[in-house]
Each structure stands twice: as structure tokens, then as C-alpha cells.
Design a protein around this motif. Sequence first.
Motif, PDB file in Angstrom:
ATOM      1  N   GLU A 169       0.719  -1.158   0.109  1.00 47.77           N
ATOM      2  CA  GLU A 169      -0.209  -0.027   0.064  1.00 47.77           C
ATOM      3  C   GLU A 169       0.785   1.211  -0.084  1.00 47.77           C
ATOM      4  OE1 GLU A 169      -3.301   0.317  -0.408  1.00 47.77           O
ATOM      5  OE2 GLU A 169      -3.157  -1.804  -0.883  1.00 47.77           O
ATOM      6  N   ARG A 170       1.899   1.194   0.748  1.00 50.11           N
ATOM      7  CA  ARG A 170       2.776   2.549   0.840  1.00 50.11           C
ATOM      8  C   ARG A 170       3.490   2.678  -0.677  1.00 50.11           C
ATOM      9  NH1 ARG A 170       4.439   0.431   6.078  1.00 50.11           N
ATOM     10  NH2 ARG A 170       6.353  -0.546   5.167  1.00 50.11           N
ATOM     11  N   ASN A 171       3.744   1.649  -1.381  1.00 53.80           N
ATOM     12  CA  ASN A 171       4.535   1.362  -2.620  1.00 53.80           C
ATOM     13  C   ASN A 171       3.484   2.170  -3.699  1.00 53.80           C
ATOM     14  OD1 ASN A 171       7.107   0.632  -1.808  1.00 53.80           O
ATOM     15  ND2 ASN A 171       6.509  -1.334  -2.255  1.00 53.80           N
ATOM     16  N   LYS A 172       2.241   1.642  -3.726  1.00 52.68           N
ATOM     17  CA  LYS A 172       1.246   2.393  -4.175  1.00 52.68           C
ATOM     18  C   LYS A 172       1.346   3.827  -4.257  1.00 52.68           C
ATOM     19  CE  LYS A 172      -1.453  -1.882  -5.080  1.00 52.68           C
ATOM     20  NZ  LYS A 172      -2.562  -2.555  -4.639  1.00 52.68           N
ATOM     21  N   GLU A 173       1.241   4.082  -3.061  1.00 60.63           N
ATOM     22  CA  GLU A 173       0.969   5.774  -2.698  1.00 60.63           C
ATOM     23  C   GLU A 173       2.482   6.314  -3.104  1.00 60.63           C
ATOM     24  OE1 GLU A 173       0.319   6.000   1.668  1.00 60.63           O
ATOM     25  OE2 GLU A 173      -1.628   4.889   1.485  1.00 60.63           O
ATOM     26  N   ILE A 174       3.548   5.820  -2.962  1.00 56.04           N
ATOM     27  CA  ILE A 174       4.732   6.512  -3.375  1.00 56.04           C
ATOM     28  C   ILE A 174       4.828   6.693  -4.840  1.00 56.04           C
ATOM     29  CG2 ILE A 174       7.362   6.217  -3.385  1.00 56.04           C
ATOM     30  CD1 ILE A 174       6.905   4.800  -0.539  1.00 56.04           C
ATOM     31  N   PHE A 175       4.633   5.755  -5.517  1.00 58.79           N
ATOM     32  CA  PHE A 175       4.625   5.744  -7.062  1.00 58.79           C
ATOM     33  C   PHE A 175       3.629   6.168  -7.472  1.00 58.79           C
ATOM     34  CE2 PHE A 175       7.956   2.977  -5.628  1.00 58.79           C
ATOM     35  CZ  PHE A 175       9.044   3.148  -6.229  1.00 58.79           C
ATOM     36  N   HIS A 176       2.332   6.575  -7.052  1.00 62.85           N
ATOM     37  CA  HIS A 176       1.247   7.370  -7.426  1.00 62.85           C
ATOM     38  C   HIS A 176       0.718   6.865  -8.921  1.00 62.85           C
ATOM     39  CE1 HIS A 176       1.591  10.207  -4.418  1.00 62.85           C
ATOM     40  NE2 HIS A 176       2.997  10.463  -4.835  1.00 62.85           N
ATOM     41  N   LEU A 177       0.690   5.512  -9.153  1.00 63.94           N
ATOM     42  CA  LEU A 177       0.369   4.784 -10.181  1.00 63.94           C
ATOM     43  C   LEU A 177      -1.264   4.918 -10.309  1.00 63.94           C
ATOM     44  CD1 LEU A 177       2.679   1.718 -10.899  1.00 63.94           C
ATOM     45  CD2 LEU A 177       2.903   3.922 -11.655  1.00 63.94           C
ATOM     46  N   SER A 178      -1.627   5.367 -11.487  1.00 64.76           N
ATOM     47  CA  SER A 178      -3.158   5.318 -11.770  1.00 64.76           C
ATOM     48  C   SER A 178      -3.799   3.887 -11.978  1.00 64.76           C
ATOM     49  CB  SER A 178      -3.755   6.211 -12.856  1.00 64.76           C
ATOM     50  OG  SER A 178      -3.096   5.639 -14.108  1.00 64.76           O
ATOM     51  N   GLU A 179      -5.073   3.779 -11.869  1.00 64.79           N
ATOM     52  CA  GLU A 179      -5.780   2.333 -12.205  1.00 64.79           C
ATOM     53  C   GLU A 179      -5.359   1.879 -13.630  1.00 64.79           C
ATOM     54  OE1 GLU A 179      -7.296  -1.012 -11.491  1.00 64.79           O
ATOM     55  OE2 GLU A 179      -7.198   0.587 -10.038  1.00 64.79           O
ATOM     56  N   ARG A 180      -5.441   2.864 -14.536  1.00 69.43           N
ATOM     57  CA  ARG A 180      -5.194   2.716 -16.131  1.00 69.43           C
ATOM     58  C   ARG A 180      -3.777   2.226 -16.304  1.00 69.43           C
ATOM     59  NH1 ARG A 180      -8.444   0.959 -19.550  1.00 69.43           N
ATOM     60  NH2 ARG A 180      -9.683   2.891 -19.850  1.00 69.43           N
ATOM     61  N   GLU A 227      -2.441  -5.145 -28.631  1.00 73.75           N
ATOM     62  CA  GLU A 227      -3.527  -5.938 -27.979  1.00 73.75           C
ATOM     63  C   GLU A 227      -3.735  -4.991 -26.804  1.00 73.75           C
ATOM     64  OE1 GLU A 227      -2.125 -10.412 -28.154  1.00 73.75           O
ATOM     65  OE2 GLU A 227      -0.340  -9.083 -27.868  1.00 73.75           O
ATOM     66  N   ILE A 228      -2.817  -4.407 -26.108  1.00 68.13           N
ATOM     67  CA  ILE A 228      -3.403  -3.838 -24.798  1.00 68.13           C
ATOM     68  C   ILE A 228      -4.530  -2.564 -25.272  1.00 68.13           C
ATOM     69  CG2 ILE A 228      -2.812  -1.879 -23.280  1.00 68.13           C
ATOM     70  CD1 ILE A 228       0.287  -3.246 -23.356  1.00 68.13           C
ATOM     71  N   ALA A 229      -4.336  -1.985 -26.292  1.00 71.69           N
ATOM     72  CA  ALA A 229      -5.430  -1.016 -26.719  1.00 71.69           C
ATOM     73  C   ALA A 229      -6.796  -1.592 -26.949  1.00 71.69           C
ATOM     74  CB  ALA A 229      -4.812  -0.369 -28.157  1.00 71.69           C
ATOM     75  N   ASP A 230      -6.664  -2.841 -27.639  1.00 74.67           N
ATOM     76  CA  ASP A 230      -7.896  -3.659 -28.061  1.00 74.67           C
ATOM     77  C   ASP A 230      -8.664  -4.143 -26.922  1.00 74.67           C
ATOM     78  OD1 ASP A 230      -7.451  -3.413 -30.710  1.00 74.67           O
ATOM     79  OD2 ASP A 230      -6.504  -5.132 -30.980  1.00 74.67           O
ATOM     80  N   ASP A 268      -2.127   5.336 -29.218  1.00 78.78           N
ATOM     81  CA  ASP A 268      -1.640   6.574 -28.769  1.00 78.78           C
ATOM     82  C   ASP A 268      -1.710   6.782 -27.203  1.00 78.78           C
ATOM     83  OD1 ASP A 268      -0.491   6.974 -31.196  1.00 78.78           O
ATOM     84  OD2 ASP A 268      -2.079   8.362 -31.758  1.00 78.78           O
ATOM     85  N   THR A 269      -2.992   6.177 -26.961  1.00 82.75           N
ATOM     86  CA  THR A 269      -3.440   6.515 -25.542  1.00 82.75           C
ATOM     87  C   THR A 269      -2.366   5.599 -24.733  1.00 82.75           C
ATOM     88  OG1 THR A 269      -5.610   7.156 -26.140  1.00 82.75           O
ATOM     89  CG2 THR A 269      -5.307   6.491 -23.686  1.00 82.75           C
ATOM     90  N   VAL A 270      -2.380   4.306 -25.209  1.00 86.21           N
ATOM     91  CA  VAL A 270      -1.445   3.431 -24.303  1.00 86.21           C
ATOM     92  C   VAL A 270      -0.029   3.806 -24.257  1.00 86.21           C
ATOM     93  CG1 VAL A 270      -0.516   1.086 -24.619  1.00 86.21           C
ATOM     94  CG2 VAL A 270      -2.840   1.529 -25.420  1.00 86.21           C
ATOM     95  N   LYS A 271       0.562   4.394 -25.264  1.00 79.23           N
ATOM     96  CA  LYS A 271       1.812   5.068 -25.137  1.00 79.23           C
ATOM     97  C   LYS A 271       1.810   6.282 -24.386  1.00 79.23           C
ATOM     98  CE  LYS A 271       2.948   3.756 -30.198  1.00 79.23           C
ATOM     99  NZ  LYS A 271       3.257   4.184 -31.207  1.00 79.23           N
ATOM    100  N   GLY A 315       3.928   7.914 -18.631  1.00 77.65           N
ATOM    101  CA  GLY A 315       3.713   8.150 -17.408  1.00 77.65           C
ATOM    102  C   GLY A 315       4.098   7.168 -16.577  1.00 77.65           C
ATOM    103  N   LEU A 316       3.944   5.873 -16.700  1.00 80.89           N
ATOM    104  CA  LEU A 316       4.341   4.887 -15.896  1.00 80.89           C
ATOM    105  C   LEU A 316       5.859   4.561 -15.821  1.00 80.89           C
ATOM    106  CD1 LEU A 316       3.445   2.017 -14.877  1.00 80.89           C
ATOM    107  CD2 LEU A 316       3.402   0.908 -17.111  1.00 80.89           C
ATOM    108  N   TYR A 317       6.661   4.523 -16.927  1.00 84.09           N
ATOM    109  CA  TYR A 317       7.835   4.795 -16.982  1.00 84.09           C
ATOM    110  C   TYR A 317       8.485   5.940 -16.066  1.00 84.09           C
ATOM    111  CZ  TYR A 317       7.223   1.458 -20.713  1.00 84.09           C
ATOM    112  OH  TYR A 317       6.752   0.240 -21.320  1.00 84.09           O
ATOM    113  N   THR A 318       8.010   6.966 -16.226  1.00 85.73           N
ATOM    114  CA  THR A 318       8.511   8.114 -15.437  1.00 85.73           C
ATOM    115  C   THR A 318       8.331   7.872 -14.045  1.00 85.73           C
ATOM    116  OG1 THR A 318       7.988   9.640 -17.072  1.00 85.73           O
ATOM    117  CG2 THR A 318       8.340  10.654 -15.012  1.00 85.73           C
ATOM    118  N   ALA A 319       7.025   7.434 -13.453  1.00 84.38           N
ATOM    119  CA  ALA A 319       6.745   7.312 -12.091  1.00 84.38           C
ATOM    120  C   ALA A 319       7.707   6.163 -11.672  1.00 84.38           C
ATOM    121  CB  ALA A 319       5.332   6.629 -12.096  1.00 84.38           C
TER     122      ALA A 319
END
Length: 212
Positions: free
Chosen positions: A139-150, A166-169, A176-179, A184-188
Motif C-alpha cells: 500500500e505504501r509503494n502504491k502511494e509513493i509511486f502514484h500509479l493510476s488504475e489505468r 493488444e493492450i489497446a484492443d 496513442d493513449t496506451v503510449k 507516465g508509467l515509466y516516469t513514475a
Amino acid sequence: MNKIVIIDDHQLFLYGLKLTLENEDNTVITFDSPIQALPEIKQIQPDLILMDLYMPDMSGLVLIEALTKQEVASPVVVLSACEDYQDVYLALQKGAAGFIPKSYSPAAMLEALQSISSGDIFVPEHVALAIQEIAELEERNKEIFHLSERQLQILKLIHEGRKNREIADILCISQDTVKFHQKGLYTALDVSGSSSRIKAVDKALKLGLIKV
């Protein structure tokens, strides 16, 4: 009297446990391979399933998932010598009804099985404390890295080996939304380079952000 299935690849332990349980007037069916056990368990309809966590042809975690998919309602008890309580934590999250260390005495094991048969979840106190620490750390890690549900959804799909198309489908969004979410994921997670996907998954697994 209970009908009990045991799945363990260690023959000596399997035989000893079978005798212990049969001495308590239980009917015991044994398998030394999860792959052999899986197609037969639903027909057997056991009152309890006891399994090792680490087996060569299929792990206990994968077997628990497979039993859930087959809608097997029998309580699953993990019997293991492992001290990696992260895996015990995962087994309980996947639906196991308890964890009994192989170091337990026969009397202590039988008492634990009785508790599980009565509908309780059984975990030794020191293991329960370790699992609580693991859950709090996640739970602390989720708060620290601030990853969204998506972002977490995309991370899990990357872990499954899905390509961006496949992820997009699957998520009904554009590539483009996946990218965009990946960036943001890689930055976090502070990963970069050509192997960002692999680095992100490895880091997320270590932090408990995604589970096997």
C-alpha cells in the motif's frame, strides 16, 4: 471423516502425511503431480485439498488459479517449508484457506486442519505478522509511486506479454493513449531505455505493485 486430496512431489512427505490423516479416519487420495491431479479433483469433490507451494511441473499459485477457474469449492491448504511469505501472501490472496508449515507436528497440523474445516482461515501468528507487513508495504509503494488504475492495468498486460495493439484492443483505447500512459508509467517507476517494458515489470514485481 473427511475426503482429502494431497498434492506434493516429495514422496516421503506425501506418504507420511497420508498415513497421519488416514489414522484419523480420513479418506486420502494422493498425487505427486499437479498436472495429474487437476483433471481429477472436480470429480473427487474432496473436503480439503492440501498442496505444496513449489512443485516442478506447476507451482501451487498456478494450481490455485486453475482450481478457481474450474470452480472447485474445496478449501485449499498450502503445506510448505518455504519461508518466502510473499508467496504465502499471494496464495491467500488467490483463495487459499490457510498455510501450515511442514515443520509443524502432526498434532498441530491436525488442529489447524480442523480449524480450516470449520470455516476459518488458518495462518501461524508469526506468518500472519509477516504477511501484514507485506500488505502494508504494498500500500505504501502504491502511494509513493502514484500509479493510476489505468497505468496498473497496462502494467499487468505488459507483464502478460501483450503488445501495444493488444493492450489497446483489450482496454478499448487507442495505441496513442496506451503510449501516453506508458510514458507516465515509466516516469513514475524511474525506468528508461529500450528495455523500459522489462525494467518496469521487474521493478513493479519487486515492489509488489503487480502480482504473479
